[in-house]
Design an enzyme around this catalytic site. Structure first.
Site, PDB file in Angstrom:
ATOM      1  N   CYS A  76     161.243  58.742   7.744  1.00 31.76           N
ATOM      2  CA  CYS A  76     161.588  60.016   8.376  1.00 31.76           C
ATOM      3  C   CYS A  76     161.724  59.803   9.882  1.00 31.76           C
ATOM      4  O   CYS A  76     160.802  59.312  10.534  1.00 31.76           O
ATOM      5  CB  CYS A  76     160.489  61.036   8.078  1.00 31.76           C
ATOM      6  SG  CYS A  76     160.566  62.528   9.074  1.00 31.76           S
ATOM      7  N   GLU A  77     162.864  60.163  10.418  1.00 25.57           N
ATOM      8  CA  GLU A  77     163.082  59.957  11.852  1.00 25.57           C
ATOM      9  C   GLU A  77     162.299  60.937  12.723  1.00 25.57           C
ATOM     10  O   GLU A  77     162.185  60.737  13.924  1.00 25.57           O
ATOM     11  CB  GLU A  77     164.574  60.029  12.189  1.00 25.57           C
ATOM     12  CG  GLU A  77     165.212  61.366  11.978  1.00 25.57           C
ATOM     13  CD  GLU A  77     166.710  61.362  12.201  1.00 25.57           C
ATOM     14  OE1 GLU A  77     167.231  62.407  12.604  1.00 25.57           O
ATOM     15  OE2 GLU A  77     167.374  60.321  11.973  1.00 25.57           O
ATOM     16  N   HIS A  78     161.748  61.976  12.135  1.00 23.14           N
ATOM     17  CA  HIS A  78     160.983  62.958  12.905  1.00 23.14           C
ATOM     18  C   HIS A  78     159.541  62.528  13.150  1.00 23.14           C
ATOM     19  O   HIS A  78     158.965  62.852  14.184  1.00 23.14           O
ATOM     20  CB  HIS A  78     160.993  64.312  12.201  1.00 23.14           C
ATOM     21  CG  HIS A  78     162.351  64.883  12.047  1.00 23.14           C
ATOM     22  ND1 HIS A  78     162.712  65.637  10.957  1.00 23.14           N
ATOM     23  CD2 HIS A  78     163.460  64.790  12.824  1.00 23.14           C
ATOM     24  CE1 HIS A  78     163.986  65.999  11.084  1.00 23.14           C
ATOM     25  NE2 HIS A  78     164.460  65.494  12.193  1.00 23.14           N
ATOM     26  N   HIS A  79     158.938  61.828  12.168  1.00 24.64           N
ATOM     27  CA  HIS A  79     157.521  61.472  12.280  1.00 24.64           C
ATOM     28  C   HIS A  79     157.266  59.973  12.127  1.00 24.64           C
ATOM     29  O   HIS A  79     156.128  59.534  12.258  1.00 24.64           O
ATOM     30  CB  HIS A  79     156.710  62.231  11.221  1.00 24.64           C
ATOM     31  CG  HIS A  79     156.840  63.709  11.352  1.00 24.64           C
ATOM     32  ND1 HIS A  79     157.705  64.452  10.569  1.00 24.64           N
ATOM     33  CD2 HIS A  79     156.250  64.580  12.200  1.00 24.64           C
ATOM     34  CE1 HIS A  79     157.628  65.718  10.922  1.00 24.64           C
ATOM     35  NE2 HIS A  79     156.757  65.836  11.897  1.00 24.64           N
ATOM     36  N   GLN A 118     166.364  62.987   4.617  1.00 25.81           N
ATOM     37  CA  GLN A 118     166.804  62.826   3.230  1.00 25.81           C
ATOM     38  C   GLN A 118     168.214  63.358   3.012  1.00 25.81           C
ATOM     39  O   GLN A 118     168.994  62.772   2.258  1.00 25.81           O
ATOM     40  CB  GLN A 118     165.817  63.517   2.290  1.00 25.81           C
ATOM     41  CG  GLN A 118     166.156  63.349   0.829  1.00 25.81           C
ATOM     42  CD  GLN A 118     165.091  63.906  -0.087  1.00 25.81           C
ATOM     43  OE1 GLN A 118     163.908  63.880   0.238  1.00 25.81           O
ATOM     44  NE2 GLN A 118     165.490  64.418  -1.234  1.00 25.81           N
ATOM     45  N   HIS A 146     157.698  63.403   0.901  1.00 24.81           N
ATOM     46  CA  HIS A 146     157.668  63.088   2.325  1.00 24.81           C
ATOM     47  C   HIS A 146     156.226  63.045   2.808  1.00 24.81           C
ATOM     48  O   HIS A 146     155.511  64.050   2.735  1.00 24.81           O
ATOM     49  CB  HIS A 146     158.461  64.148   3.107  1.00 24.81           C
ATOM     50  CG  HIS A 146     159.927  64.076   2.837  1.00 24.81           C
ATOM     51  ND1 HIS A 146     160.828  63.639   3.766  1.00 24.81           N
ATOM     52  CD2 HIS A 146     160.646  64.352   1.713  1.00 24.81           C
ATOM     53  CE1 HIS A 146     162.044  63.660   3.247  1.00 24.81           C
ATOM     54  NE2 HIS A 146     161.952  64.093   2.000  1.00 24.81           N
ATOM     55  N   CYS A 148     155.123  63.047   5.667  1.00 25.56           N
ATOM     56  CA  CYS A 148     154.867  63.967   6.771  1.00 25.56           C
ATOM     57  C   CYS A 148     154.363  65.315   6.253  1.00 25.56           C
ATOM     58  O   CYS A 148     153.656  66.033   6.959  1.00 25.56           O
ATOM     59  CB  CYS A 148     156.097  64.137   7.664  1.00 25.56           C
ATOM     60  SG  CYS A 148     157.576  64.694   6.816  1.00 25.56           S
TER      61      CYS A 148
END
Length: 189
Positions: A76-79, A118, A146, A148
């Site tokens: 995940c590019e956010h976390h 995703q 996920h 996250c």
């Protein structure tokens, strides 16, 4: 190209930032191990689908081909934590434009090995197959948990996110889409 020295330095700073001693025996080699891990996790950034997908022109088959339950791990590019799940890939080839089954799994792997979300992963798999094989249609479904959502924030382990993309015949002909979905779900609990 992953700069493993830079990644190792960043991990050393991270360890210091959380109050650890990067030189203690249990952590001394951790920055280098993590750098090698990240090189593997994002290995898809340096590859192209055309390098993987080959056509088997001697195969004259133009009916539905479906691979289900292709395992995947992506980040995940956010976390910067993993999402783990499986992809299901279906396509309707044009005559004499069939690929080896392992090539579809390799496309999933190539696209999963990138920082992303995703939804983009699902689209990228479908786009790669459309571009390289030029089939009459493609359907991709990705189901993933996920981390996250599991280990932080809402803390809901086991929650599955499902994304799908349809192209060509799967979008134009509801019966084709229904056939693929029926095969995808047959034998499941």
């Amino acid at each position: 190209m992953v700069d493993t020295d830079k990644v190792a330095r960043a991990i050393e700073m991270l360890l210091e930032g959380i109050g650890e001693d990067p030189q203690r025996p249990g952590l001394k080699d951790t920055p280098q191990r993590v750098a090698r891990l990240w090189k593997e996790l994002v290995a898809g950034m340096d590859k192209k689908p055309e390098e993987i997908m080959t056509i088997l022109p001697l195969e004259d088959y133009d009916e539905l081909i479906l691979l289900r339950d292709i395992p995947l791990v992506s980040i995940c590019e956010h976390h910067l934590v993993p999402f783990i799940g499986r992809a299901h890939v279906a396509y309707m080839p044009q005559a004499k434009r069939v690929t080896g089954l392992s090539k579809l799994a390799r496309i999933v792997e190539l696209e999963a090995r990138k920082l992303q979300v995703q939804e983009r992963l699902t689209v990228a798999i479908a786009n790669d197959i459309m571009k390289t094989l030029q089939p009459r249609g493609v359907m991709v479904v990705v189901e993933a948990e996920h981390l996250c959502m599991t280990i932080r924030g809402v803390h809901k382990p086991g929650t599955m996110t499902v994304t799908s993309v349809v192209r060509g015949l799967f979008r134009q002909k509801p019966a084709t889409r229904a056939e693929a979905l029926a095969l995808l779900t047959s034998g499941r609990r």
